[in-house]
Design an enzyme around this catalytic site. Sequence first.
Site, PDB file in Angstrom:
ATOM      1  N   HIS A   1      -8.560  -1.949   8.887  1.00  0.00           N
ATOM      2  CA  HIS A   1      -9.753  -2.643   8.405  1.00  0.00           C
ATOM      3  C   HIS A   1     -10.719  -2.763   9.580  1.00  0.00           C
ATOM      4  CE1 HIS A   1      -7.382  -4.800   4.938  1.00  0.00           C
ATOM      5  NE2 HIS A   1      -7.293  -3.476   4.900  1.00  0.00           N
TER       6      HIS A   1
ATOM      7  N   HIS B   1      -3.919   3.120   8.173  1.00  0.00           N
ATOM      8  CA  HIS B   1      -4.944   2.448   7.364  1.00  0.00           C
ATOM      9  C   HIS B   1      -5.341   1.166   8.077  1.00  0.00           C
ATOM     10  CE1 HIS B   1      -7.170   0.351   4.388  1.00  0.00           C
ATOM     11  NE2 HIS B   1      -6.163  -0.347   3.889  1.00  0.00           N
TER      12      HIS B   1
ATOM     13  N   HIS C   1     -13.360  -1.336   1.602  1.00  0.00           N
ATOM     14  CA  HIS C   1     -11.990  -1.613   2.035  1.00  0.00           C
ATOM     15  C   HIS C   1     -11.724  -1.132   3.460  1.00  0.00           C
ATOM     16  CE1 HIS C   1      -7.481  -1.626   0.625  1.00  0.00           C
ATOM     17  NE2 HIS C   1      -7.617  -2.062   1.861  1.00  0.00           N
TER      18      HIS C   1
ATOM     19  N   TYR D   1     -16.105  15.498  18.839  1.00  0.00           N
ATOM     20  CA  TYR D   1     -14.743  14.989  18.706  1.00  0.00           C
ATOM     21  C   TYR D   1     -14.442  14.455  17.319  1.00  0.00           C
ATOM     22  CZ  TYR D   1     -14.444  15.755  23.653  1.00  0.00           C
ATOM     23  OH  TYR D   1     -14.446  16.359  24.877  1.00  0.00           O
TER      24      TYR D   1
ATOM     25  N   GLU E   1       0.802  -1.222   0.000  1.00  0.00           N
ATOM     26  CA  GLU E   1       0.000   0.000   0.000  1.00  0.00           C
ATOM     27  C   GLU E   1       0.840   1.281   0.000  1.00  0.00           C
ATOM     28  OE1 GLU E   1      -2.974  -0.025  -0.659  1.00  0.00           O
ATOM     29  OE2 GLU E   1      -4.182  -1.475   0.450  1.00  0.00           O
TER      30      GLU E   1
END
Length: 212
Positions: free
Chosen positions: A96, A94, A161, A121, A75
């Site tokens: 999941h 990143h 994703h 927030y 990535e």
Amino acid sequence: MNLEEQQLRDEFCRWGESLFIRGYTAGSSGNLSARLADGFLVTPTNSCLGYLEPGKLSKLDEKGKPLSGDAPTKEIPLHMAFYEARPQSSGVVHLHSTYATALSCLEDTDPYDAIPPITPYVVMRVGRVPLLPYTHPGSSDIRPLVLAKAHDHAAVLLANHGPVVSGRSFRDAVFAAEELEETAKLVFLTKRLPVRRLEERIVAELEQRRQK
């Protein structure tokens, strides 16, 4: 290796372990990066965030070319696009994570504002989150999509994703990624309930605070 880089490597691995233990990402999913004075640190390919080793982290030069450590995550195009669009950022996370990823899979998720402003927030730490069209993991096709949005948005959802979040420091990126996931969870918990969103006036005031 200077002391600053060693400290960042240690912090990088501690936060990776923390995210994994608390269930923000599973198995070998997710990847992290942090800016150095002379390049970047990224998670190695197929690595588990819970078992990162400081000496084995992948080091890249300023253009994203591998210099040392284990082979880097595929990535890299995603992370480098964020740093290109947001030169003020020093960390990209990143994940999941379950609820944010679920939002990225829903047909009715707002592509311009995927995380509704239901708490102050999420507005202050994350801001508005656009949903980017699907691209294959690791594809360089993600670069123009990120460049089109990340200049004005610290975080995005990748369709089907998951979330990508940047921050002025690596720790800031982690905190913002956690805030995004927790807000996504609230979205699902309140999905069939009459939700009181923050008024646009309040959102605008919070966004001004975030920019300071």
